[in-house]
Design an enzyme around this catalytic site. Structure first.
Site, PDB file in Angstrom:
ATOM      1  N   CYS A  37      -2.354   2.986   8.851  1.00  0.00           N
ATOM      2  CA  CYS A  37      -3.243   1.923   8.470  1.00  0.00           C
ATOM      3  C   CYS A  37      -4.541   1.923   9.400  1.00  0.00           C
ATOM      4  O   CYS A  37      -5.750   1.671   9.179  1.00  0.00           O
ATOM      5  CB  CYS A  37      -2.716   0.408   8.651  1.00  0.00           C
ATOM      6  N   HIS A  55       0.844  -1.127   0.099  1.00  0.00           N
ATOM      7  CA  HIS A  55      -0.048   0.274  -0.090  1.00  0.00           C
ATOM      8  C   HIS A  55       0.962   1.226   0.185  1.00  0.00           C
ATOM      9  O   HIS A  55       2.118   1.158   0.663  1.00  0.00           O
ATOM     10  CB  HIS A  55      -0.817   0.040   1.332  1.00  0.00           C
TER      11      HIS A  55
HETATM   12  N1  ARG Z   1      -4.172  -6.900   6.435  1.00  0.00           N
HETATM   13  C1  ARG Z   1      -4.284  -5.970   5.595  1.00  0.00           C
HETATM   14  C2  ARG Z   1      -4.391  -5.950   4.358  1.00  0.00           C
HETATM   15  O1  ARG Z   1      -3.557  -6.716   3.785  1.00  0.00           O
HETATM   16  C3  ARG Z   1      -3.515  -4.802   6.320  1.00  0.00           C
HETATM   17  C4  ARG Z   1      -3.880  -3.365   5.718  1.00  0.00           C
HETATM   18  C5  ARG Z   1      -2.956  -2.189   5.938  1.00  0.00           C
HETATM   19  N2  ARG Z   1      -3.614  -1.183   5.791  1.00  0.00           N
HETATM   20  C6  ARG Z   1      -2.872  -0.053   5.031  1.00  0.00           C
HETATM   21  N3  ARG Z   1      -3.424   1.045   5.087  1.00  0.00           N
HETATM   22  N4  ARG Z   1      -1.581   0.039   4.714  1.00  0.00           N
HETATM   23  O2  ARG Z   1      -5.194  -5.850   3.564  1.00  0.00           O
END
Ligand code: ARG
Length: 276
Positions: free
Chosen positions: A269, A175
């Site tokens: 996150c 991300h």
């Molecule tokens: N386990 C989640 C996923 O893989 C983690 C999300 C992390 N969020 C972020 N904004 N980077 O989707």
């Protein structure tokens, strides 16, 4: 006074309004990023405790904090940044890549609607503020692992703002908010190796004075931080990044979210900024 302290400009904090979700049902039961290991145990009460410390830090900073009710069976709902993207009271909903998280999209959109935001249903796959960041008058938009590049045009159409597409190339930084930290209205910190050459050229051009972080700090999700323009809430283990921020006149505040790191997420996150 050191040279760095002399050079560091005065920073201004602006109180933020954010949406968060208590990790009451947090666990790691599937694997959709390299950080997740469903075979390893997780401790939900520790996750809640650590999340509460983040909440308390935001309270201390005078933030207005809204909460969305966690839903059983959606363990990743704590990562509120993925729930949508909100500017000028307009909430562009999320449409998740993986089926495990897809029900979160409508859940967050319902929350936005009830809170009085103008909700735009997404046509394209996108994971909200996890991949979209507002800074320097443009929207930085990540793609490569989750958010589709076609959502970048949808985003530009909805907000009438310039969208700068950036290609993520390292699966550990899947991300955009794991590879870029917005520090204030004009500047960012980032991990250069997370991007392809073309994207790096764009970043260098827009942010010649950006903070470049090390692999070591990025590997504890140090960049996954939240700033009010002066106070920057970061992973307490990102020591080098902490030093760099101090030299630049910011006030880094460390929190430990080790349990939520098991799901591949950190400070940012867990935080969705609401811009009315
Ligand atoms: N386990 C989640 C996923 O893989 C983690 C999300 C992390 N969020 C972020 N904004 N980077 O989707």
């Amino acid at each position: 006074m050191t040279d760095a302290a002399q050079a560091a400009p005065a920073r201004t904090a602006r109180k933020r309004t954010v949406l968060m979700c208590r990790p009451d049902y947090f666990t790691v039961s599937y694997r959709i990023n390299p950080w997740m290991h469903p075979e390893d145990p997780t401790d939900t009460s520790l996750a809640v405790q650590q999340w509460e410390a983040l909440y308390a830090t935001y309270r201390e900073l005078g933030f207005e904090i809204h909460l969305i009710e966690p839903i059983p069976g959606l363990p990743d709902m704590v990562y509120a940044a993925n729930g949508g993207f909100v500017i000028d009271n307009v909430a562009y909903g999320a449409r998740f890549t993986y089926p495990e998280r897809q029900p979160e999209g409508p859940a967050y959109m319902n929350w936005f609607r009830d809170a009085g935001f103008d909700v735009r249903e997404p046509e394209q796959i996108n994971e909200g503020e996890g991949d979209f960041l507002l800074v320097a008058g443009v929207i930085l938009a990540g793609t490569g692992f989750r958010t589709s590049s076609s959502s970048h045009s949808e985003l530009a159409r909805i907000y009438g703002r310039e969208v700068v597409s950036l290609n993520l190339i390292n699966p550990s930084f899947y991300h955009l908010d794991t590879a870029v930290a917005v520090l204030d209205d004009d500047n960012i910190a980032y991990l250069p190796s997370a991007f392809d050459g073309e994207s790096l050229a764009k970043l260098r051009h827009i942010f010649p004075d950006a903070v470049l972080v090390t692999e070591e700090d990025a590997a504890v999700l140090g960049l996954n931080s939240f700033s009010d323009g002066f106070n920057v809430v970061i992973a307490s283990r990102a020591k080098g990044f902490e030093r760099q921020l101090r030299e630049r006149g910011y006030n880094p505040m460390g929190v430990d979210l080790s349990e939520l790191l098991l799901g591949g997420g950190g400070v940012k996150c867990c935080t969705l900024e609401l811009r009315r």
